[in-house]
Design an enzyme around this catalytic site. Structure first.
Site, PDB file in Angstrom:
ATOM      1  N   GLY A  39       0.829  -1.196   0.000  1.00 46.08           N
ATOM      2  CA  GLY A  39       0.000   0.000   0.000  1.00 46.08           C
ATOM      3  C   GLY A  39       0.861   1.242   0.000  1.00 46.08           C
ATOM      4  O   GLY A  39       2.028   1.202   0.394  1.00 46.08           O
ATOM      5  N   GLN A  76       3.197   9.901   0.579  1.00 46.45           N
ATOM      6  CA  GLN A  76       4.453   9.164   0.441  1.00 46.45           C
ATOM      7  C   GLN A  76       5.095   9.406  -0.927  1.00 46.45           C
ATOM      8  O   GLN A  76       6.262   9.087  -1.133  1.00 46.45           O
ATOM      9  CB  GLN A  76       4.220   7.669   0.643  1.00 46.45           C
ATOM     10  N   CYS A 136       7.066   0.038   6.384  1.00 53.00           N
ATOM     11  CA  CYS A 136       6.539   1.179   5.641  1.00 53.00           C
ATOM     12  C   CYS A 136       7.549   1.605   4.581  1.00 53.00           C
ATOM     13  O   CYS A 136       8.752   1.662   4.854  1.00 53.00           O
ATOM     14  CB  CYS A 136       6.270   2.331   6.607  1.00 53.00           C
ATOM     15  N   LEU A 137       7.050   1.919   3.401  1.00 57.31           N
ATOM     16  CA  LEU A 137       7.915   2.373   2.316  1.00 57.31           C
ATOM     17  C   LEU A 137       8.638   3.669   2.666  1.00 57.31           C
ATOM     18  O   LEU A 137       9.716   3.941   2.148  1.00 57.31           O
ATOM     19  CB  LEU A 137       7.092   2.571   1.037  1.00 57.31           C
ATOM     20  N   HIS A 168      -3.253   1.449   8.518  1.00 53.97           N
ATOM     21  CA  HIS A 168      -1.896   1.947   8.275  1.00 53.97           C
ATOM     22  C   HIS A 168      -1.936   3.115   7.279  1.00 53.97           C
ATOM     23  O   HIS A 168      -1.330   4.167   7.513  1.00 53.97           O
ATOM     24  CB  HIS A 168      -1.030   0.800   7.735  1.00 53.97           C
ATOM     25  N   GLU A 169      -2.659   2.925   6.173  1.00 56.05           N
ATOM     26  CA  GLU A 169      -2.717   3.973   5.148  1.00 56.05           C
ATOM     27  C   GLU A 169      -3.515   5.187   5.629  1.00 56.05           C
ATOM     28  O   GLU A 169      -3.145   6.332   5.349  1.00 56.05           O
ATOM     29  CB  GLU A 169      -3.301   3.422   3.844  1.00 56.05           C
ATOM     30  N   HIS A 176      -1.374   7.477   7.594  1.00 53.34           N
ATOM     31  CA  HIS A 176      -0.546   8.376   6.775  1.00 53.34           C
ATOM     32  C   HIS A 176      -1.296   9.667   6.445  1.00 53.34           C
ATOM     33  O   HIS A 176      -0.712  10.754   6.465  1.00 53.34           O
ATOM     34  CB  HIS A 176      -0.123   7.699   5.472  1.00 53.34           C
TER      35      HIS A 176
END
Length: 196
Positions: A64, A69, A114-115, A158-159, A162
Protein backbone atom coordinates in the site's frame (compact mmCIF):
# COMPACT_ATOMS: atom_id res chain seq x y z
CA UNK A 1 -5.86 -0.48 -15.07
CA UNK A 2 -2.07 -0.64 -15.11
CA UNK A 3 0.64 1.99 -15.18
CA UNK A 4 3.36 2.04 -17.83
CA UNK A 5 5.80 3.83 -15.52
CA UNK A 6 8.88 2.11 -14.15
CA UNK A 7 8.84 2.51 -10.35
CA UNK A 8 11.80 3.87 -8.43
CA UNK A 9 12.60 4.43 -4.76
CA UNK A 10 13.42 8.04 -5.69
CA UNK A 11 9.66 8.74 -5.73
CA UNK A 12 9.33 7.99 -2.01
CA UNK A 13 9.16 10.68 0.66
CA UNK A 14 10.69 9.38 3.90
CA UNK A 15 9.71 9.88 7.51
CA UNK A 16 12.40 12.48 8.14
CA UNK A 17 10.51 14.92 5.90
CA UNK A 18 8.26 17.19 8.06
CA UNK A 19 5.59 17.21 5.31
CA UNK A 20 4.84 13.59 6.22
CA UNK A 21 3.55 14.78 9.60
CA UNK A 22 0.95 17.10 8.08
CA UNK A 23 -2.72 16.14 7.87
CA UNK A 24 -3.63 15.62 4.22
CA UNK A 25 -6.28 17.76 2.55
CA UNK A 26 -9.39 16.58 0.74
CA UNK A 27 -9.12 15.75 -2.96
CA UNK A 28 -11.19 17.99 -5.23
CA UNK A 29 -13.15 16.72 -8.23
CA UNK A 30 -12.65 16.69 -11.14
CA UNK A 31 -9.23 15.21 -10.45
CA UNK A 32 -6.29 17.44 -11.31
CA UNK A 33 -3.43 16.28 -13.51
CA UNK A 34 -1.22 16.35 -10.40
CA UNK A 35 -3.51 13.83 -8.68
CA UNK A 36 -3.69 11.65 -11.81
CA UNK A 37 0.12 11.63 -12.04
CA UNK A 38 0.40 10.44 -8.42
CA UNK A 39 -2.23 7.76 -9.08
CA UNK A 40 -0.10 6.54 -11.99
CA UNK A 41 2.93 6.29 -9.69
CA UNK A 42 0.91 4.48 -7.03
CA UNK A 43 -0.27 1.89 -9.52
CA UNK A 44 3.24 1.43 -10.90
CA UNK A 45 4.92 1.04 -7.52
CA UNK A 46 2.47 -1.22 -5.71
CA UNK A 47 1.46 -3.32 -8.73
CA UNK A 48 5.07 -4.13 -9.56
CA UNK A 49 5.48 -5.23 -5.94
CA UNK A 50 2.32 -7.34 -6.27
CA UNK A 51 3.70 -8.90 -9.47
CA UNK A 52 6.94 -9.80 -7.62
CA UNK A 53 8.98 -7.33 -9.67
CA UNK A 54 10.42 -5.36 -6.74
CA UNK A 55 13.84 -6.90 -7.24
CA UNK A 56 13.73 -6.22 -10.98
CA UNK A 57 13.19 -2.49 -10.35
CA UNK A 58 15.30 -2.41 -7.17
CA UNK A 59 12.41 -1.03 -5.11
CA UNK A 60 11.23 -1.80 -1.60
CA UNK A 61 8.20 -4.08 -1.94
CA UNK A 62 4.96 -2.69 -0.56
CA UNK A 63 1.27 -3.55 -0.38
CA UNK A 64 0.00 0.00 0.00
CA UNK A 65 0.99 3.61 -0.49
CA UNK A 66 -0.55 6.96 0.42
CA UNK A 67 -0.35 10.08 -1.73
CA UNK A 68 1.86 11.93 0.75
CA UNK A 69 4.45 9.16 0.44
CA UNK A 70 4.80 10.31 -3.17
CA UNK A 71 4.89 14.00 -2.33
CA UNK A 72 1.24 15.07 -2.57
CA UNK A 73 -0.49 15.76 0.74
CA UNK A 74 -4.00 14.86 -0.33
CA UNK A 75 -6.40 12.22 0.98
CA UNK A 76 -6.02 9.13 -1.17
CA UNK A 77 -4.16 5.84 -1.06
CA UNK A 78 -3.76 2.59 -2.95
CA UNK A 79 -3.60 -0.97 -1.62
CA UNK A 80 -3.07 -4.16 -3.60
CA UNK A 81 -2.18 -7.49 -2.05
CA UNK A 82 -3.23 -11.06 -1.44
CA UNK A 83 -4.09 -11.77 2.19
CA UNK A 84 -3.31 -14.85 4.28
CA UNK A 85 -6.52 -16.46 2.95
CA UNK A 86 -5.29 -15.97 -0.65
CA UNK A 87 -7.94 -13.34 -1.34
CA UNK A 88 -6.83 -10.44 -3.51
CA UNK A 89 -7.64 -6.90 -2.35
CA UNK A 90 -7.25 -3.87 -4.62
CA UNK A 91 -8.59 -0.40 -3.85
CA UNK A 92 -7.56 3.13 -4.74
CA UNK A 93 -9.56 5.15 -2.27
CA UNK A 94 -10.09 8.89 -2.57
CA UNK A 95 -11.29 10.91 0.43
CA UNK A 96 -11.78 7.81 2.61
CA UNK A 97 -13.62 8.20 5.92
CA UNK A 98 -14.07 5.87 8.87
CA UNK A 99 -17.57 4.59 9.49
CA UNK A 100 -16.63 2.28 12.36
CA UNK A 101 -13.64 0.76 14.16
CA UNK A 102 -14.05 -2.10 16.61
CA UNK A 103 -13.01 -1.85 20.24
CA UNK A 104 -11.47 -5.33 19.91
CA UNK A 105 -7.76 -5.04 19.21
CA UNK A 106 -5.41 -6.89 16.86
CA UNK A 107 -1.84 -6.70 15.60
CA UNK A 108 0.26 -8.19 12.81
CA UNK A 109 2.33 -11.00 14.29
CA UNK A 110 5.29 -10.10 12.05
CA UNK A 111 5.01 -6.39 12.82
CA UNK A 112 4.57 -3.64 10.25
CA UNK A 113 6.85 -1.90 7.81
CA UNK A 114 6.54 1.18 5.64
CA UNK A 115 7.92 2.37 2.32
CA UNK A 116 8.65 5.75 3.92
CA UNK A 117 10.56 4.27 6.86
CA UNK A 118 13.96 3.10 5.58
CA UNK A 119 14.90 1.40 8.87
CA UNK A 120 12.14 -0.86 10.20
CA UNK A 121 10.96 -0.34 13.77
CA UNK A 122 10.32 -3.50 15.78
CA UNK A 123 7.22 -4.09 17.87
CA UNK A 124 3.50 -4.71 17.72
CA UNK A 125 1.24 -2.03 16.28
CA UNK A 126 -2.05 -2.36 18.13
CA UNK A 127 -5.04 -1.58 15.92
CA UNK A 128 -8.78 -2.23 15.73
CA UNK A 129 -9.56 -5.83 14.80
CA UNK A 130 -12.32 -4.87 12.36
CA UNK A 131 -13.03 -1.63 10.53
CA UNK A 132 -15.50 -0.13 8.11
CA UNK A 133 -14.79 2.82 5.87
CA UNK A 134 -16.17 4.57 2.83
CA UNK A 135 -14.65 6.46 -0.04
CA UNK A 136 -14.54 6.82 -3.80
CA UNK A 137 -12.75 3.90 -5.44
CA UNK A 138 -10.89 5.25 -8.47
CA UNK A 139 -10.49 1.75 -9.93
CA UNK A 140 -14.24 1.07 -10.14
CA UNK A 141 -15.27 4.74 -10.34
CA UNK A 142 -17.81 4.11 -7.58
CA UNK A 143 -18.47 5.13 -4.00
CA UNK A 144 -17.71 2.09 -1.86
CA UNK A 145 -18.05 0.88 1.71
CA UNK A 146 -15.47 -1.65 2.85
CA UNK A 147 -15.83 -3.87 5.91
CA UNK A 148 -12.50 -5.43 6.78
CA UNK A 149 -10.76 -7.74 9.21
CA UNK A 150 -7.38 -9.43 9.18
CA UNK A 151 -4.59 -8.06 7.02
CA UNK A 152 -6.94 -5.77 5.07
CA UNK A 153 -8.08 -4.06 8.28
CA UNK A 154 -4.47 -3.57 9.37
CA UNK A 155 -3.46 -2.21 5.96
CA UNK A 156 -6.38 0.23 5.73
CA UNK A 157 -5.58 1.61 9.18
CA UNK A 158 -1.90 1.95 8.27
CA UNK A 159 -2.72 3.97 5.15
CA UNK A 160 -5.36 6.08 6.91
CA UNK A 161 -2.74 6.93 9.53
CA UNK A 162 -0.55 8.38 6.78
CA UNK A 163 -3.36 10.72 5.77
CA UNK A 164 -3.37 12.00 9.37
CA UNK A 165 0.40 12.51 9.42
CA UNK A 166 1.11 9.41 11.51
CA UNK A 167 3.48 6.47 11.16
CA UNK A 168 2.97 2.90 12.35
CA UNK A 169 5.75 3.20 14.90
CA UNK A 170 3.88 6.00 16.68
CA UNK A 171 1.63 3.21 18.02
CA UNK A 172 4.40 0.90 19.22
CA UNK A 173 4.92 0.80 22.98
CA UNK A 174 8.58 1.84 23.00
CA UNK A 175 9.11 0.66 26.58
CA UNK A 176 7.64 -2.79 25.81
CA UNK A 177 7.49 -3.11 22.01
CA UNK A 178 6.13 -6.66 22.08
CA UNK A 179 3.57 -6.09 24.82
CA UNK A 180 0.23 -7.70 24.08
CA UNK A 181 -2.89 -8.72 25.94
CA UNK A 182 -4.29 -12.23 25.69
CA UNK A 183 -7.56 -10.98 24.22
CA UNK A 184 -5.85 -9.17 21.34
CA UNK A 185 -5.95 -11.05 18.04
CA UNK A 186 -2.67 -11.95 16.36
CA UNK A 187 -3.07 -11.53 12.60
CA UNK A 188 -1.13 -14.27 10.84
CA UNK A 189 -1.71 -17.43 8.82
CA UNK A 190 -4.09 -18.72 11.52
CA UNK A 191 -6.69 -16.07 10.73
CA UNK A 192 -7.48 -18.00 7.56
CA UNK A 193 -9.94 -19.97 9.67
CA UNK A 194 -12.04 -16.78 9.82
CA UNK A 195 -12.22 -16.65 6.03
CA UNK A 196 -13.73 -20.10 5.51
Amino acid sequence: MKSKLKPTNDWLVTDDNPKMREVCTEVKFPLSQEVLDIIDKMLAYVDESFDDNAEKYDIRPGIGIAANQLGLNQRFFYVHFTDFCQKEHRYLLINPEWIDKSLNKAYLAVGEGCLSVPKDKDGYVIRSETVKLKGFDYLTQKDVEISAHGLLAMCLQHEMDHLEGKFYYDSINMMKPYFKKDEWVSIDQKVCDQCK
